[in-house]
Design an enzyme around this catalytic site. Structure first.
Site, PDB file in Angstrom:
ATOM      1  N   ASP A  11      -8.541  82.647  12.741  1.00 21.36           N
ATOM      2  CA  ASP A  11      -7.015  83.118  13.083  1.00 21.36           C
ATOM      3  C   ASP A  11      -7.351  84.809  12.510  1.00 21.36           C
ATOM      4  OD1 ASP A  11      -8.211  81.504  11.518  1.00 21.36           O
ATOM      5  OD2 ASP A  11      -6.832  81.421   9.976  1.00 21.36           O
ATOM      6  N   GLY A 161     -12.137  77.277   3.305  1.00 17.18           N
ATOM      7  CA  GLY A 161     -11.023  77.936   2.673  1.00 17.18           C
ATOM      8  C   GLY A 161     -12.435  78.368   1.197  1.00 17.18           C
ATOM      9  N   GLU A 191     -21.913  79.617   0.605  1.00 17.44           N
ATOM     10  CA  GLU A 191     -21.627  80.881   0.668  1.00 17.44           C
ATOM     11  C   GLU A 191     -20.772  81.218  -0.839  1.00 17.44           C
ATOM     12  OE1 GLU A 191     -17.948  81.121   2.220  1.00 17.44           O
ATOM     13  OE2 GLU A 191     -17.853  83.269   3.598  1.00 17.44           O
TER      14      GLU A 191
END
Ligand SMILES: [Zn+2]
Length: 313
Positions: A11, A161, A191
């Site tokens: 996406d 997410g 991250e």
């Protein structure tokens, strides 16, 4: 020589031209009204994660039918092929596309059908990693169950997410079930959160780490390794590095400040990845260019296919 990409979100990689066409077909005004679709999605100067994530609501709006998913998957694989990639691992949170007319199985089938078309056309081998969304406990659980139900149709399981406050151990039961079914696990870690998140990813069955760059925080100035960094190095755990994505989420000021070359010089298992091609306006060729600026002398070697790293076996 074969080349691979391990970390790319389906996406996050639509072609701007395709986004425009698909938006017109369903009369989706935010994209139809944009003067320049590539610009509309580009979050390279994004100042907040919210602004960055907002872009995905618009790609997902276009991923609500079998034929659209099939086309987007096909084009992603073709675009990777055009960047000399032979093995493409794509990932997606399947429930974003589930609706009254599309079951979770349909979503997986549509994506695989697009990958198969690309394979028949130019030989690129692609596979799907299912992502649970870590801020939604029900979603992670449901995606883990889906992965188990359709394990022959997918190549791995991940959680994506917001990383901060959503450590892998929250989902230890799901990871254990998935692992016991022999499904490969990679986890976004290191991250948005630090070394302890990477350690938890490893403790919960991750064979690879999505990003993982903050392993650098477990390495002292004199190169002495902490416990987690030492484990990652000794066990040759692949770090799915995405330089441009890290720059765009303001983790590092410039390619020169990115830890990739230091990690590479210390012997860590590094790969080059795109993460979100559309939002970060990047490609593998662009990542090769940026990696060179970041201090990697022969960046193409970081793309080389390794059977031990790949989930496409
Ligand atoms: Zn990612």
């Amino acid at each position: 020589m074969y080349n691979q990409v391990l970390h790319d979100h389906l996406d996050g990689g639509l072609r701007p031209s395709t986004a425009k066409i698909l938006a017109q077909e369903i009369n989706y005004s935010p994209i139809i009204e944009a003067d320049d679709v590539a610009n509309f999605f580009d979050r390279s100067s994004s100042t907040s994660l919210e602004d960055y994530l907002e872009a995905f609501t618009h790609t997902i709006a276009l991923m609500q039918s079998y034929s659209n998913l099939e086309r987007i998957a096909y084009e992603a694989a073709i675009d990777m092929h055009q960047n000399n990639i032979n093995f493409y691992e794509s990932r997606y949170a399947p429930f974003y596309s589930v609706n009254d007319n599309l079951s979770p199985k349909d979503v997986i089938q549509a994506i695989n059908s697009g990958f198969k078309q690309a394979e028949n056309e130019c030989g690129i081998l692609s596979g799907l990693i299912l992502c649970g969304m870590r801020h939604d406990a029900q979603n992670v659980k449901a995606v883990a169950e889906l992965a188990i139900d359709y394990k022959e149709m997918i190549i791995g399981f991940d959680i994506a997410g917001p990383e901060l406050n959503y450590l892998p151990s929250l989902y230890k039961d799901s990871f254990l079930k998935v692992k016991n079914e022999g499904i490969n696990i990679t986890i976004h870690a290191g991250e948005g959160d630090g070394v302890h998140s990477i350690q938890e990813a490893l403790d919960n069955g991750a064979k690879r780490i999505g990003h993982g760059v903050r392993i650098i925080e477990d390495i002292a100035d004199d190169d002495k390794l902490g416990h987690t960094a030492d484990y990652v190095l000794q066990n040759n755990i692949p770090l799915e590095i995405c330089i441009t994505s890290n720059l765009h989420t303001n983790m590092y000021k410039s390619p020169e400040h990115h830890p990739i070359s230091r990690l590479h010089n210390l012997g860590f298992n590094i790969s080059l990845n795109t993460d979100n091609r559309l939002m970060s306006n990047t490609s593998i060729n662009q990542e090769l260019y940026i990696a060179k600026i970041a201090g990697i002398e022969n960046p193409t070697t970081l793309l080389e296919y390794s059977a031990s790293d790949s989930f496409l076996n």
